[in-house]
Design an enzyme around this catalytic site. Structure first.
Site, PDB file in Angstrom:
ATOM      1  CB  CYS A  12      47.129  29.430  39.920  1.00 46.77           C
ATOM      2  SG  CYS A  12      47.857  31.026  40.301  1.00 46.77           S
ATOM      3  CG  HIS A  44      44.507  41.605  42.875  1.00 44.21           C
ATOM      4  ND1 HIS A  44      44.829  41.336  41.578  1.00 44.21           N
ATOM      5  CD2 HIS A  44      45.106  42.779  43.168  1.00 44.21           C
ATOM      6  CE1 HIS A  44      45.573  42.306  41.101  1.00 44.21           C
ATOM      7  NE2 HIS A  44      45.767  43.190  42.050  1.00 44.21           N
ATOM      8  CB  CYS A  98      53.820  33.368  38.004  1.00 45.87           C
ATOM      9  SG  CYS A  98      53.283  31.824  37.262  1.00 45.87           S
ATOM     10  CD  GLU A 128      50.242  38.713  33.689  1.00 50.03           C
ATOM     11  OE1 GLU A 128      49.483  38.173  34.520  1.00 50.03           O
ATOM     12  OE2 GLU A 128      50.318  38.348  32.502  1.00 50.03           O
ATOM     13  CB  THR A 166      49.051  34.899  32.760  1.00 49.26           C
ATOM     14  OG1 THR A 166      48.814  35.800  33.848  1.00 49.26           O
ATOM     15  CG2 THR A 166      50.511  34.900  32.395  1.00 49.26           C
ATOM     16  CB  CYS A 194      49.047  30.775  32.734  1.00 49.06           C
ATOM     17  SG  CYS A 194      47.855  30.768  34.037  1.00 49.06           S
ATOM     18  CB  SER A 222      40.844  39.340  41.949  1.00 51.12           C
ATOM     19  OG  SER A 222      41.002  38.294  41.027  1.00 51.12           O
ATOM     20  CB  SER A 223      41.852  41.539  36.547  1.00 51.92           C
ATOM     21  OG  SER A 223      42.708  40.618  35.984  1.00 51.92           O
ATOM     22  CB  SER A 266      44.232  36.035  44.384  1.00 53.00           C
ATOM     23  OG  SER A 266      43.228  36.732  43.711  1.00 53.00           O
TER      24      SER A 266
HETATM   25 FE1  F3S Z   1      48.740  31.851  38.465  1.00 52.01          FE
HETATM   26 FE2  F3S Z   1      50.991  32.155  37.249  1.00 52.01          FE
HETATM   27 FE3  F3S Z   1      48.813  31.694  35.881  1.00 52.01          FE
HETATM   28  S1  F3S Z   1      50.302  33.286  39.007  1.00 52.01           S
HETATM   29  S2  F3S Z   1      47.179  32.602  37.105  1.00 52.01           S
HETATM   30  S3  F3S Z   1      49.818  30.274  37.273  1.00 52.01           S
HETATM   31  S4  F3S Z   1      50.414  33.086  35.383  1.00 52.01           S
END
Ligand code: F3S
Length: 280
Positions: A12, A44, A98, A128, A166, A194, A222-223, A266
């Site tokens: 992302c 991750h 982020c 986070e 997020t 997000c 990675s969650s 990730s």
């Molecule tokens: Fe990525 Fe930011 Fe969403 S790191 S998963 S855009 S909160």
């Protein structure tokens, strides 16, 4: 064999920015002969972390007063105490938190100031959520599953504000909300999942309904990758979670089957591309 990559998959904007920053800094710090650190593993993904380590980037788990070099704060964000240490001890750092995570920090801190108790929907052990809870105060309530709600004693004379990790699964969030709303609390709700997560989860949901096999590419730690797998598995029992294409036994696929591929936030483009090309 028909192979389809989900419309939204992989890295992302927040993770991309952190990666661009650290690789840019590797070149700078080398020129200036300075050390570079990430506060916790940058993302991750073991492949990326290994690559960074091979380029001299060290992982810091705590910050001490006499810290040298530059520290990169990852996209997950950190609690206020970390900023305090960095500022008070004059340590050089680059903040890659982020913007969507920063927004949650702001919501939590502002609502706390207004006297509201903060409810965080998310995983207690995720960095986070640990960062957010630092802004939310010691009395923050963290809920990961609706089954935990019965164990919490809410106070109807109090005011609450609710935020969500997020990368949380939207359906799960809705289920928790449904129960909380019935408690009749004075509650402000902020849906802070997000946009990138929503799109990635929706694309995985749609694709996994149409294929015979679903391949989820991402690190097992990675969650958000685990959540994608959970979504795919619900719709397609032949879903597998792999870190790279090398983890996949290729001879289990019959000719003519439909295969879908998605990847966590990730998972770098190279790893997804390798999976797609091999399957195709
Ligand atoms: Fe990525 Fe930011 Fe969403 S790191 S998963 S855009 S909160």
């Amino acid at each position: 064999m028909e192979v389809t990559l989900a419309a939204y998959a992989g890295v992302c904007s927040g993770v991309a920015r952190a990666l661009k920053t650290v690789y840019g800094e590797i070149a700078n710090e080398k020129n200036e002969n300075k050390k570079l650190y990430t506060f916790g593993p940058l993302i991750h993904n073991k492949e990326v972390v290994r690559d960074l380590q091979s380029k001299g980037v060290e992982i810091l788990n705590d910050i001490s007063e006499n810290q040298d070099g530059t520290i990169i704060l990852r996209s997950h964000g950190v609690p206020p105490i970390v900023y305090e240490k960095l500022e008070n001890w004059n340590i050089n750092y680059i903040d890659c938190t982020c913007k969507d995570v920063k927004k949650i920090h702001h919501i939590a801190a502002e609502n706390k100031k207004e006297g509201r108790q903060i409810i965080i929907i998310g995983s207690k052990t995720h960095p986070e959520v640990m960062g957010i809870s630092g802004f939310a105060g010691d009395d923050a309530i963290i809920i990961e599953d609706e089954s935990e709600l019965g164990l919490i004693s809410f106070d109807s004379s109090k005011k609450y504000a609710l935020v969500v990790q997020t990368t949380f699964v939207f359906d799960k969030f809705e289920k928790i909300l449904e129960v909380i709303k019935k408690l009749g609390l004075e509650l402000k709700i902020y849906d802070t999942i997000c946009n990138a997560t929503t799109k990635r989860q929706q694309a995985a949901e749609e694709l996994s309904k149409k294929v015979d096999y679903m391949i989820v590419v991402g690190d097992k730690s990675s969650s958000n990758t685990a959540k994608l797998y959970e979504i795919c598995k619900r719709n397609c029992t032949n879903s597998v979670l792999i870190e790279t294409i090398k983890d996949l036994q290729l001879n289990i696929f019959n000719k003519g089957v439909k295969i879908g591929i998605t990847a966590g936030a990730s998972t770098p483009p190279d790893i997804i591309k390798e999976a797609f090309i091999t399957m195709s």
